[in-house]
Design an enzyme around this catalytic site. Structure first.
Site, PDB file in Angstrom:
ATOM      1  N   PRO A  69      47.583  49.318  83.641  1.00 55.00           N
ATOM      2  CG  PRO A  69      48.649  47.713  82.314  1.00 55.00           C
ATOM      3  CD  PRO A  69      48.157  47.964  83.714  1.00 55.00           C
ATOM      4  N   GLY A 114      43.704  49.202  79.355  1.00 58.63           N
ATOM      5  CA  GLY A 114      43.015  47.976  78.986  1.00 58.63           C
ATOM      6  C   GLY A 114      43.339  46.797  79.870  1.00 58.63           C
ATOM      7  CB  CYS A 115      45.051  46.407  83.142  1.00 59.93           C
ATOM      8  SG  CYS A 115      45.544  45.096  84.262  1.00 59.93           S
ATOM      9  N   GLY A 116      43.070  43.847  82.181  1.00 53.21           N
ATOM     10  CA  GLY A 116      41.869  43.085  82.456  1.00 53.21           C
ATOM     11  C   GLY A 116      41.954  42.178  83.662  1.00 53.21           C
ATOM     12  CB  CYS A 123      44.195  45.401  87.394  1.00 48.50           C
ATOM     13  SG  CYS A 123      44.963  45.932  85.866  1.00 48.50           S
TER      14      CYS A 123
END
Length: 266
Positions: free
Chosen positions: A107, A109-111, A113
């Site tokens: 999604p 701004g996923c940090g 993943c």
């Protein structure tokens, strides 16, 4: 290349009344794939801006490569459904990636993943022994300077920014994105592509500080982080272990220091 912003029509309401039609510029958000030697490794949602920086920064901060020298070439391919950042890496790196290859859908701004274990989510960072000192008043001035360089946010009021500031140089560079992690990845990539590190400098953030923001700042090599919002408890523990000074809740009237406060002086 898609534009980073788009003009859209709105209906204005003021003081509880419909005051008629209006318009506003809003940021674009597109699917961006990161491919290594022809195989997709990650798909993120991000702003189509500074994509070479993003490709390099994501690769470094997410451990796809260890150094920028492992990336031999970058191509940007634009399709109707999104953008493919195509990175070409050396043979040893390709072998490593093949061993751990997966597709990641993230999604905005996923940090974190695509991690494969709880241990990897809490991966340790290196520890900085940087003995730099930063004046409190200079940090406040640095935050103001970054606001003046947030061109995309000035248009949209809807994106995050990450900046690198040094006491002897001032604001070195700023990168923006709808995702706070993406903005920081772009900053990491831009700095690495310039042949620099964050040593002796401060990462400026317009967002809260979660653990992955500390981990990415550690990859950059920054001595300190200054953010406008609060940190999480894990972010504080990680910054403390990494030797990073974590400053948060930075406002015009002051801030709070959560780790390694010895670097902040009057």
């Amino acid at each position: 290349m898609p534009n980073a912003t788009r003009e859209t029509s709105t209906t204005l309401w003021r003081d509880g009344r419909n005051t008629g039609p209006g318009s506003r510029r809003i940021p674009e958000e597109v699917a961006i794939a990161l491919s290594y030697n022809g195989t997709t490794q990650a798909v993120m949602m991000a702003t189509p801006l500074d994509l070479e920086d993003y490709g390099v920064g994501f690769s470094l901060s997410e451990g796809q490569v260890s150094t920028v020298d492992q990336i031999q070439e970058i191509d940007i391919a634009v399709f109707d459904e999104g953008i493919d950042i195509r990175l070409w890496v050396d043979e040893a790196t390709e072998t490593m990636l093949r061993d751990r290859r997966r597709r990641i859908a993230g999604p905005t701004g996923c940090g974190l993943c695509g991690i494969e274990s709880l241990t990897e989510a809490n991966r340790p960072t290196g520890r900085t022994e940087d003995d730099s000192r930063f004046q409190a008043s200079a940090l406040t001035a640095a935050q103001h300077a970054m606001y003046n360089h947030q061109k995309l946010n000035a248009e949209t009021r809807a994106v995050h920014a990450a900046g690198l500031w040094r006491p002897d140089q001032g604001l070195v560079r700023v990168r923006e994105d709808v995702g706070r992690h993406n903005a920081l990845d772009k900053l990491v990539g831009a700095t690495a592509r310039a042949g620099e590190s964050g040593a002796g400098g401060v990462v400026l953030l317009t967002s809260r500080v979660s653990v992955e923001m500390v981990q990415k700042s550690a990859v950059l090599g920054a001595a300190a982080i200054v953010a406008v919002s609060a940190p999480t408890a894990l972010a504080v523990r990680t910054a403390d272990a990494a030797g990073i000074t974590l400053v948060a809740l930075a406002r015009d009237d002051g801030f709070e220091v959560f780790s390694h406060s010895h670097r902040i002086v009057q």
